[in-house]
Scaffold this motif. Structure first.
Motif, PDB file in Angstrom:
ATOM      1  N   HIS A  76       0.838  -1.198   0.000  1.00 34.13           N
ATOM      2  CA  HIS A  76       0.000   0.000   0.000  1.00 34.13           C
ATOM      3  C   HIS A  76       0.875   1.251   0.000  1.00 34.13           C
ATOM      4  N   LEU A  77       1.918   1.226   0.810  1.00 30.96           N
ATOM      5  CA  LEU A  77       2.821   2.374   0.863  1.00 30.96           C
ATOM      6  C   LEU A  77       3.526   2.583  -0.475  1.00 30.96           C
ATOM      7  N   THR A  78       3.880   1.501  -1.146  1.00 28.95           N
ATOM      8  CA  THR A  78       4.491   1.621  -2.475  1.00 28.95           C
ATOM      9  C   THR A  78       3.554   2.320  -3.447  1.00 28.95           C
ATOM     10  N   THR A  79       2.268   1.999  -3.373  1.00 28.44           N
ATOM     11  CA  THR A  79       1.297   2.648  -4.252  1.00 28.44           C
ATOM     12  C   THR A  79       1.180   4.132  -3.933  1.00 28.44           C
ATOM     13  N   ILE A  80       1.228   4.475  -2.656  1.00 30.59           N
ATOM     14  CA  ILE A  80       1.211   5.886  -2.273  1.00 30.59           C
ATOM     15  C   ILE A  80       2.417   6.602  -2.872  1.00 30.59           C
ATOM     16  N   ARG A  81       3.588   5.994  -2.746  1.00 30.17           N
ATOM     17  CA  ARG A  81       4.803   6.610  -3.302  1.00 30.17           C
ATOM     18  C   ARG A  81       4.679   6.775  -4.810  1.00 30.17           C
ATOM     19  N   GLN A  82       4.123   5.768  -5.493  1.00 30.66           N
ATOM     20  CA  GLN A  82       3.916   5.870  -6.939  1.00 30.66           C
ATOM     21  C   GLN A  82       2.988   7.033  -7.276  1.00 30.66           C
ATOM     22  N   GLY A  83       1.991   7.230  -6.407  1.00 31.69           N
ATOM     23  CA  GLY A  83       1.070   8.331  -6.639  1.00 31.69           C
ATOM     24  C   GLY A  83       1.756   9.675  -6.573  1.00 31.69           C
ATOM     25  N   PHE A  84       2.578   9.874  -5.549  1.00 33.72           N
ATOM     26  CA  PHE A  84       3.308  11.138  -5.448  1.00 33.72           C
ATOM     27  C   PHE A  84       4.278  11.312  -6.611  1.00 33.72           C
ATOM     28  N   SER A  85       4.938  10.219  -6.992  1.00 27.99           N
ATOM     29  CA  SER A  85       5.854  10.292  -8.134  1.00 27.99           C
ATOM     30  C   SER A  85       5.091  10.621  -9.410  1.00 27.99           C
ATOM     31  N   GLY A  86       3.901  10.042  -9.542  1.00 29.39           N
ATOM     32  CA  GLY A  86       3.113  10.260 -10.750  1.00 29.39           C
ATOM     33  C   GLY A  86       2.688  11.695 -10.946  1.00 29.39           C
ATOM     34  N   ILE A  87       2.451  12.413  -9.839  1.00 29.62           N
ATOM     35  CA  ILE A  87       2.075  13.825  -9.983  1.00 29.62           C
ATOM     36  C   ILE A  87       3.291  14.744  -9.821  1.00 29.62           C
ATOM     37  N   GLY A  88       4.466  14.129  -9.637  1.00 28.44           N
ATOM     38  CA  GLY A  88       5.697  14.904  -9.569  1.00 28.44           C
ATOM     39  C   GLY A  88       5.791  15.801  -8.366  1.00 28.44           C
ATOM     40  N   MET A  89       5.258  15.333  -7.213  1.00 21.38           N
ATOM     41  CA  MET A  89       5.244  16.154  -6.000  1.00 21.38           C
ATOM     42  C   MET A  89       5.787  15.382  -4.809  1.00 21.38           C
ATOM     43  N   THR A  90       6.386  16.128  -3.904  1.00 23.14           N
ATOM     44  CA  THR A  90       6.873  15.581  -2.647  1.00 23.14           C
ATOM     45  C   THR A  90       5.850  15.882  -1.561  1.00 23.14           C
ATOM     46  N   PRO A  91       5.464  14.895  -0.757  1.00 17.66           N
ATOM     47  CA  PRO A  91       4.479  15.168   0.288  1.00 17.66           C
ATOM     48  C   PRO A  91       5.039  16.080   1.373  1.00 17.66           C
ATOM     49  N   MET A  92       4.227  17.048   1.785  1.00 21.08           N
ATOM     50  CA  MET A  92       4.667  17.950   2.837  1.00 21.08           C
ATOM     51  C   MET A  92       3.881  17.754   4.128  1.00 21.08           C
ATOM     52  N   ALA A  93       2.823  16.925   4.090  1.00 18.37           N
ATOM     53  CA  ALA A  93       2.020  16.709   5.296  1.00 18.37           C
ATOM     54  C   ALA A  93       1.272  15.393   5.190  1.00 18.37           C
ATOM     55  N   ILE A  94       0.939  14.834   6.351  1.00 15.60           N
ATOM     56  CA  ILE A  94       0.042  13.686   6.468  1.00 15.60           C
ATOM     57  C   ILE A  94      -1.061  14.085   7.444  1.00 15.60           C
TER      58      ILE A  94
END
Length: 326
Positions: A76-94
């Motif tokens: 699941h975490l891998t899919t989340i990382r793929q999502g951020f990579s797909g939109i070209g953004m680094t997460p700044m908050a959870i």
């Protein structure tokens, strides 16, 4: 299994050989799925023989991207990382809707990768780490030592124990214990706190621009997960969601609902709680849930009935009453 208790491991594994996986066709797990309004859904799962992952959402605003709930398993975490990579953004908050392990277990790994990330959530996890999660860990270690955990579930239990051991890393950096409007990554949101509902404090999010309520485990399928719940507080929280102005509901587990579908789920939940608080047979309560929530349960009736029976007994026996105490 919800939170690592061996008894719930066995419950989640009930009927594993015969019950098919629950499939939500509009919730692919292979990649973050755009649902409009600069929002991407990473659909959770509750496959037979495994602990669940809650739904996760990636949102972004003019200042960057952020995540709502981080799931449990590495896939699941891998899919989340793929999502951020797909939109070209680094997460700044959870933003964590609540402290159940299927919604927060990805936090430490994401914080390790992105040290600047800030976690928003309630302080309810503090009591959980000292109480429910500590007791869960003790029971799990005992069950492992006695060999009473099914071999297929050992890795699941050990994974939850490892997460609980890192409990300090699950605590929020920014505590939200009362409802407030604020901007995350420049995106205006209304963070609503429900007291004594699924947990001591649950955080749900109203995104007014999209008329969308992201409600965590205030809505779940195939059953309402009542492990740490005050049923009456949960009912009050659902009334608040219904009055929010939302046109769509994103549950903690299950597919996105329009308000008619949410109303049907809410009605089935209300009836289930009323039945378990009454004098009739608990089997009737489970049967009522299976009928009222049939559209979400699908063919997975065996497991749903087993879980509904279990939760009905928790309510009827008074074992949840302490979660309603001030």
């Amino acid at each position: 299994m919800r939170l690592g208790l061996p008894a719930l491991v066995a419950l989640a594994l009930t009927g594993c050989a015969t019950n098919p996986k629950v499939v939500y066709e509009d919730m692919p797990r292979t990649y973050a799925h755009g649902i409009g309004g600069a929002t991407f859904l990473v659909g959770g799962g509750f496959d037979p023989g495994r602990s669940p992952d809650g739904n996760s959402l990636i949102l972004y605003g003019p200042e960057g991207a952020f995540l709502i709930d981080s799931g449990r398993h590495a896939e699941h975490l891998t899919t989340i990382r793929q999502g951020f990579s797909g939109i070209g953004m680094t997460p700044m908050a959870i933003i964590n809707t609540h402290w159940h392990l299927d919604h927060v277990s990805g936090n430490p790994a994401l914080k390790a990768t992105f040290p600047e990330i800030k976690v928003y959530g309630t302080s309810a996890i503090d009591g959980a780490l000292k109480g429910f999660l500590a007791a869960s860990a003790e029971a799990s270690r005992k069950a492992l030592a006695e060999g009473s955990v099914p071999a297929s579930a050992v890795a699941e239990v050990e994974g939850d124990l490892a997460t609980i051991a890192r409990g300090a890393e699950l605590r929020p950096d920014i505590v939200i214990d009362e409802s407030r409007d604020m901007a995350i990554a420049g995106r205006p949101l209304s963070l609503r706190v429900a007291h004594r509902a699924v947990t001591e404090r649950d955080l749900w999010i109203y995104d007014a621009a999209e008329k969308r309520a992201i409600v965590g485990d205030l809505v779940t399928v195939p059953v309402p997960f009542l492990d740490t719940a005050c049923p009456e507080g949960w009912l009050r929280a659902l009334d608040e969601v219904a009055a929010s102005g939302a046109e769509y509901i994103v549950p903690g587990h299950g597919p996105i609902m329009d308000m008619a579908e949410f109303g049907a789920w809410k009605s089935a939940f209300t009836d289930f709680i009323a039945c378990t608080r009454g004098p009739g047979a608990l089997e009737a309560c489970s049967a009522g849930w299976l009928k009222g929530a049939a559209r979400w349960i699908g063919p997975d009736t065996g497991r749903a009935k087993g879980m509904a029976d279990y939760y009905g007994e928790l309510i009827r026996s008074g074992k949840l009453d302490g979660y309603c105490s001030a």
